[in-house]
Design a protein around this motif. Structure first.
Motif: not given
Length: 689
Positions: A169-175, A183-184, A219-221, A225-226
């Motif tokens: 989801p927005v605010g996170y990254r999949k490792t 999210d950095p 707000l971010p979305a 494509r991520g």
């Protein structure tokens, strides 16, 4: 050539059906497409010269949940008797469900059309072939169910371990090890944190959204494509952030389920949310959250309580009713409903008629809500007065913090906008200046980025000025606040007052004592204490709101020298309102005079009784209005001044005194020659008339 193919079959055209189940297969399984299209050569070898290819169902499943226009067109052509053979690489391409498969086989049997795959030719009119086609159709359907079951079970087992992450989801990254990390981008992190901070302060999803819209914050979305892009927030965006367990640091899977329903004879898929106890997996503290799990659970309870359902009070709204959703009938234990009546819909009334609506029984109780709200408000004020100073200091600090938070968000936006402008400039500098088609577009993008930077710098300047206008909170500023709460309460925002009441009160059990003509309220405080309050019930024809005595006395005195229209203007200028809080008009002044038996203004009676204003009195004795007003303020002459921003009222008899004679003599003795004649001097101040 097979002996099942007859001349009547070759006289008609053949149709080749090409299909793949998903968009991924269409993009990546290209060899399968080539093999299916190669079936045209087999049809030509079997004797057909006219072969029509139907490939418009590429990317559509044959399980029966999607509309396949190509398959329907092929069946329609077969029904019209125009097709001698229908072909596919494998017959499973035609259908993966019994309904459509049996329909195709039966239609081909009726019109004598053969089915062809890579292996053989099937004639549906032959019993053995029809049996074989039926078995293949059942096997195709079973094979699809088996593959789906294996895939679903594998996904579920992985989800139960918390290792199945489809998209971040927005605010996170999949490792790479299938986990979530923040999210950095600090701008993204702070935007999501601000959503939770504002909800904690406001307590409503919609009001949180309005706060972002009021300050023009984005707000971010996530794109498919991520990629992150910023946009104007909507209700669904804010609600998704506040209700998704992932932001509370939990892993959740299986929150929704898909059901099949039919509309107009066509199958449709519907996704619906399941209760939390039916989720497949919920693992708290699976990763770092934007709020801790306890805070996330508290947010869910607040959102649930904001829904007016099942006897809940619901979210505070703009209506003036203070106890909406909190009153419970003592006789039938039902919640009382609220109605607004009157010409302006400003008179509130609480009623209990659930027994009449549900069971046909007599109505329980009903009463006006103005006095009840006022009594409960007094009880609440007595409770909060000891902590008024501390609460006011905290509120001032929160107000300053809100301004700082908006300023910080704008500064982050400015930093991102400057980066975008620098990037656009580099792209423009790297372009060939002779290629104007490219250079002009890059120049336009650069200008748009610079305009965005300038807009944000202007907004930051305005916000910085507004923040500088708020001085730091000092305890000595609020020393008198505890005693001023009663005067502040009527002018406070309705939603704020309701939030205060709902923070302190669980519910109010109410009944009507007909013998004593009183409304009996039992307040159930959140701490477990119960308080009984009795409110006199308003009798029929009795008005709950009254015009202030100050306004009535002012009208009584002003009616001596002013008509009703001028009296209304004077009352409005002194911020006096009617009993219902309305502005004064000529008709309302007339109604007030009639009710209190105040005589109407008459110029004849004014002259007979000797009533004058300041200008007329000054001319009568021969001094300037300012001299006469100073004498009145000094106590030498008697006059009436009912309103501070209104006319003075003199009587002729009060001007025939020794003090007035001495004032006139002193004035004439020291009077100089004025540069501007008195007749040409004027004033717009009503206090000098």
């Amino acid at each position: 050539m097979s002996d099942k193919i007859q001349a009547q079959h070759l006289a008609r055209k053949a149709m080749l059906y090409v299909r793949q189940s998903s968009a991924y297969q269409v993009s990546h399984n290209l060899e399968s497409q080539k093999l299916q299209y190669a079936m045209q050569d087999r049809l030509h070898q079997l004797g057909w010269h006219e072969v029509e290819v139907i490939d418009e169902d590429l990317g559509r499943s044959a399980a029966g949940t999607q509309t396949r226009s190509g398959f329907e067109r092929m069946v329609a052509e077969v029904c019209l008797g125009r097709v001698g053979a229908v072909a596919a690489r494998e017959v499973s391409r035609f259908a993966r469900n019994s309904r459509e498969w049996q329909q195709l086989v039966e239609v081909c049997r009726v019109v004598d059309t053969v089915l062809i795959d890579q292996e053989t030719v099937y004639a549906p009119r032959l019993s053995n072939d029809r049996l074989l086609l039926g078995l293949k159709g059942s096997l195709n359907e079973y094979e699809l169910d088996l593959l789906r079951q294996r895939s679903v079970e594998a996904r579920r087992e992985k989800a139960r371990r918390g290792e199945l992450i489809i998209t971040a989801p927005v605010g996170y990254r999949k490792t790479e090890d299938q986990r979530l990390e923040k999210d950095p981008d600090l701008r993204v992190q702070e935007a999501i944190r601000s959503v939770f901070r504002q909800f904690a302060a406001i307590g409503s999803v919609r009001q949180t959204l309005l706060w972002f819209l009021e300050h023009g914050l984005q707000l971010p979305a996530c794109t498919p494509r991520g990629e992150i892009h910023w946009k104007r927030p909507y209700y669904g965006t804010v609600y998704q952030i506040l209700t998704s367990p992932v932001y509370g640091g939990a892993y959740a899977y299986g929150k929704t389920e898909s059901t099949i329903y039919y509309e107009g004879g066509e199958p449709r898929k519907r996704d619906q949310r399941k209760p939390r106890d039916q989720w497949l997996a919920l693992i708290p503290n699976a990763h770092e959250g934007y709020v801790d799990w306890d805070e996330f659970e508290r947010i869910q309870r607040v959102i649930h309580a904001n829904v007016r359902l099942g006897g809940q009070a619901g979210a505070p709204k703009n209506g003036e009713a203070l106890l909406s959703g909190l009153l419970r009938c003592r006789r039938c234990a039902s919640k009382l409903t609220l109605h607004y009546t009157g010409n302006q819909y400003d008179a509130l009334r609480y009623t209990c008629h659930r027994a009449w609506l549900d069971k046909g029984q007599p109505r329980c109780i009903a009463f006006g809500g103005t006095r009840v709200d006022a009594a409960v408000a007094q009880a609440v004020l007595r409770v909060v007065q000891p902590a008024a100073i501390e609460a006011a200091i905290v509120a001032r600090e929160e107000e300053v913090h809100k301004h700082d938070e908006v300023l910080a968000a704008l500064q982050r936006d400015l930093q991102a906008a400057r980066y975008a402008a620098q990037r656009a400039q580099k792209q423009y500098d790297a372009a060939d200046p002779d290629n104007r088609l490219v250079a002009d577009e890059l120049e336009r993008r650069w200008n748009d980025a610079l305009v965005r930077v300038e807009e944000l710098e202007s907004r930051i300047g305005q916000q910085s000025y507004a923040s500088g206008q708020l001085p730091p909170a000092q305890p000595e500023e609020f020393t008198e606040l505890a005693t001023a709460l009663e005067s502040i309460w009527p002018h406070a925002d309705a939603r704020l007052k309701k939030r205060i009441v709902r923070t302190l009160i669980h519910e109010v059990v109410v009944d009507v004592d007909d013998t004593a003509s009183e409304i009996v309220l039992v307040i159930h405080w959140k701490g477990g204490v119960h308080t009984e309050v009795r409110v006199p019930r308003r009798r029929r024809g009795q008005n709950a709101t009254h015009t202030s005595p100050e306004a009535i006395d002012a009208v009584r005195q002003l009616a001596r020298i002013c008509p009703d229209l001028l009296i209304a203007s004077v009352l409005n200028r002194n911020d006096l309102r009617t009993g219902r809080g309305n502005f004064w008009t000529q008709e309302r002044v007339t109604s007030l005079r009639s009710h209190h038996q105040i005589p109407v203004y008459s110029s004849e009676r004014r002259a007979a009784e000797g009533w004058m204003n300041l200008t007329e009195a000054a001319a009568f004795i021969g001094v300037s209005p300012k001299t006469l007003r100073l004498a009145v303020e000094g106590g030498d002459i008697t006059a009436e001044h009912p309103l501070s921003n209104g006319p003075w009222i003199f009587n002729r008899n009060s001007l025939n005194t020794i003090a007035v004679t001495e004032l006139v003599a002193r004035t004439r003795a020291r009077r100089g020659r004025p540069e501007i004649p008195t007749a040409q001097q004027g004033s717009l101040d009503l206090s000098t008339t």
